[in-house]
Design a protein around this motif. Sequence first.
Motif: not given
Length: 413
Positions: A35-44
């Motif tokens: 997904l594309k978004a302004d903010n990306v959080i990778d919770i690994k």
Amino acid sequence: MLDLVIKNSKLIGKNGEYNIGVDEGKIKEITKENLKADNVIDIKSNYLLSGFIDPHVHFRDPGLTAKENFKTGSLAAAHGGFATVIDMPNTLPKTNTYKALKEKMDIASKKSCVNFYLQAGHNDLDEMCRMMELNPISFKVFMDLETDESLEEIFSNLGQLKDNTSYNGLVATHCEKRSIVSEKTEELKDSNDPIDYSYARPYTSEDESVKQTIELASKNNLRLHICHLSSKNALNIARKNNISYEFTPHHLLLDNSAFNTYGTMVKTNPPLRPEDKRVKISDIDENSIIGTDHAPHTLDEKQKGVFTSSPGIPSLETVVSLLLTEVNKGNLDLNLIERIFSTNAAKVFDLKTKGEIAVGKDADFTVLDLNREGKFDITTFQTKAEYSPFDGWEYKGAPVMTIVAGKVVFDNV
Ligand SMILES: NC(=O)N[C@@H](CC(=O)O)C(=O)O
Ligand SMILES: [Zn+2]
Ligand SMILES: [Zn+2]
């Protein structure tokens, strides 16, 4: 374009990893696709759960802010993995008038970094009708402070409130029977042995008070929720009557012998119970709710005598790691964690947009790292409280991120 995507998320009970799309504070997509978004959080590849809800906190604001306030309390909630809290009305002034409820709402709106809801204290019917304009999430009754006569009137007023306003009839109760507590406390009042506090407020006073509150709620057509259930017998009574209830971490993990180690630091109402009378981790099931009863006091207030020290234990920053450690020990099923910390409280307190990771629900999340090991250090906590019986305990499993309406309020991934 989405505001946010939370990527590489494990979801309880599902295989593989998911990406969660969030827009304007709501969950929009749950997919394995990118997904594309302004903010990306990778919770690994950590676990993403529906934002935890604590239905039982005392943030002491207004009036008792030497113990805690809505800023320090809500930071402690975020640090402990909680996206939502429900605050209790025993502040100063009591939250049992329109004016006091409005004042606390204004304070919390300014200071709280997590979602908050407020329980109201009872009052005469007119005042409670006025409070309903502000929509308190429920009413709270401290049974240990009332006589049988005053309880009849309180529950009758709540029943009339339900008949005449939008009040949904939910009443949360602190179940200790005042007459038993007074009699036993009188007998033990000269004791200097902290464990006697657990006999001054015996488990029988909770059992009797639970029976009484079930009768009062049923007679007045109210929906009952029992706070900090600590007696095994009382749990059986609640379950037989299909009544919702909360467990605190201290009642689940400690018995009254802890008084011999921690003294009045573990003084709390209801008190820790004898080993054979208490609720335990093994009592947790798919309907259980964890309510910490986060009840901070100053060190000075905790270090007085057995009967003059203040009762209450702060637990927001230890409870999740304590229970994840039980999961890692094989004593608690991981599949229960989202239910007991989020889904069940959302259902009981009618928080229709919370308690589940599903499209359309609020973008409140708690991220868990089941392998994060550490040792509790009270000096690193956000709460104003400077004590905890769990200080120094080792844990395995921890909340590592808290997200409220799509905004990160705690990040330790
Ligand atoms: N639990 C406690 O021992 N204390 C609570 C009051 C309460 O929840 O009964 C507090 O506000 O300090
Ligand atoms: Zn209580
Ligand atoms: Zn409480």
